[in-house]
Design a protein around this motif. Structure first.
Motif, PDB file in Angstrom:
ATOM      1  N   VAL A  70       0.821  -1.215   0.000  1.00 11.17           N
ATOM      2  CA  VAL A  70       0.000   0.000   0.000  1.00 11.17           C
ATOM      3  C   VAL A  70       0.853   1.264   0.000  1.00 11.17           C
ATOM      4  O   VAL A  70       0.324   2.357   0.120  1.00 11.17           O
TER       5      VAL A  70
ATOM      6  N   ARG B  46      -9.896  -4.883   7.637  1.00 14.83           N
ATOM      7  CA  ARG B  46      -8.809  -4.711   8.611  1.00 14.83           C
ATOM      8  C   ARG B  46      -9.302  -4.972  10.030  1.00 14.83           C
ATOM      9  O   ARG B  46     -10.430  -4.622  10.369  1.00 14.83           O
TER      10      ARG B  46
ATOM     11  N   THR C 254      -8.957  -3.620  13.401  1.00 15.15           N
ATOM     12  CA  THR C 254      -8.497  -2.369  13.985  1.00 15.15           C
ATOM     13  C   THR C 254      -8.787  -2.340  15.479  1.00 15.15           C
ATOM     14  O   THR C 254      -9.626  -3.094  15.977  1.00 15.15           O
TER      15      THR C 254
ATOM     16  N   PRO D   8      -0.239   1.689  11.100  1.00 16.20           N
ATOM     17  CA  PRO D   8      -0.849   2.115   9.843  1.00 16.20           C
ATOM     18  C   PRO D   8      -2.300   1.650   9.718  1.00 16.20           C
ATOM     19  O   PRO D   8      -2.639   0.530  10.112  1.00 16.20           O
ATOM     20  N   LEU D   9      -3.126   2.515   9.210  1.00 17.94           N
ATOM     21  CA  LEU D   9      -4.533   2.238   8.934  1.00 17.94           C
ATOM     22  C   LEU D   9      -5.335   1.895  10.190  1.00 17.94           C
ATOM     23  O   LEU D   9      -6.424   1.353  10.105  1.00 17.94           O
TER      24      LEU D   9
ATOM     25  N   GLU E 250       0.843  -5.572  13.708  1.00 18.92           N
ATOM     26  CA  GLU E 250       1.638  -5.696  12.479  1.00 18.92           C
ATOM     27  C   GLU E 250       2.793  -6.643  12.791  1.00 18.92           C
ATOM     28  O   GLU E 250       3.395  -6.563  13.862  1.00 18.92           O
TER      29      GLU E 250
END
Length: 154
Positions: A21, A48, A50, A139-140, A145
């Motif tokens: 991305v 995702r 989150t 990220p996002l 991660e």
């Protein structure tokens, strides 16, 4: 037994390897080592995962997010190796980044979601060194991660 057979025995279906991305490549090979870029937590439906551990996610959800990152690591490695994980000789290291509050201290337990997956799939060759780090954001907005270093055979 091939790794694909082992995955089937475990009831694991790998996701499709995610496209980058940003300005990076998912996997770089140097000698017999694959360096896998950080893979973020995607749910089975492709959305995702989150949230922040210690705020709006519990430990079990964090472990599942880490496991999902591990599955994406394996998908990226499989793609980089031309469709087979049988050349993997060892999972060398995982880096696990956990989106968490300042008072959340169970990052190692969250990271076990990815670590235990590698051991289930590769047995002794899946035992690895690891870093489990809490961070204030990822990220996002993802929860976890994971990056990896993987040794492969010629």
């Amino acid at each position: 037994m091939s790794i694909d057979q082992r995955l089937a025995e475990l009831g694991i279906t790998l996701p499709e390897a995610a496209a980058p991305v940003a300005a990076y490549v998912p996997v770089v090979q140097s000698g017999n080592l694959l360096f896998v870029s950080g893979q973020v937590s995607f749910a089975e439906d492709g959305g995702r995962i989150t949230g922040r551990l210690g705020e709006d996610m519990d430990l079990a959800a964090g472990q599942e997010a880490a496991r999902r990152c591990g599955l994406m690591v394996l998908a990226q490695v499989k793609l980089a190796l031309g469709g087979s994980l049988d050349r993997v000789s060892r999972i060398v290291k995982l880096g696990v980044f956990v989106n968490s509050t300042g008072d959340f201290t169970d990052q190692p337990k969250v990271a076990n979601g990815a670590s235990e997956l590698m051991q289930d799939v590769f047995g002794e060759a899946g035992r690895h060194s690891r870093a489990a780090v809490g961070v204030p954001a990822l990220p996002l907005g993802v929860a976890v991660e994971v990056d990896a270093i993987v040794e492969v055979r010629d």
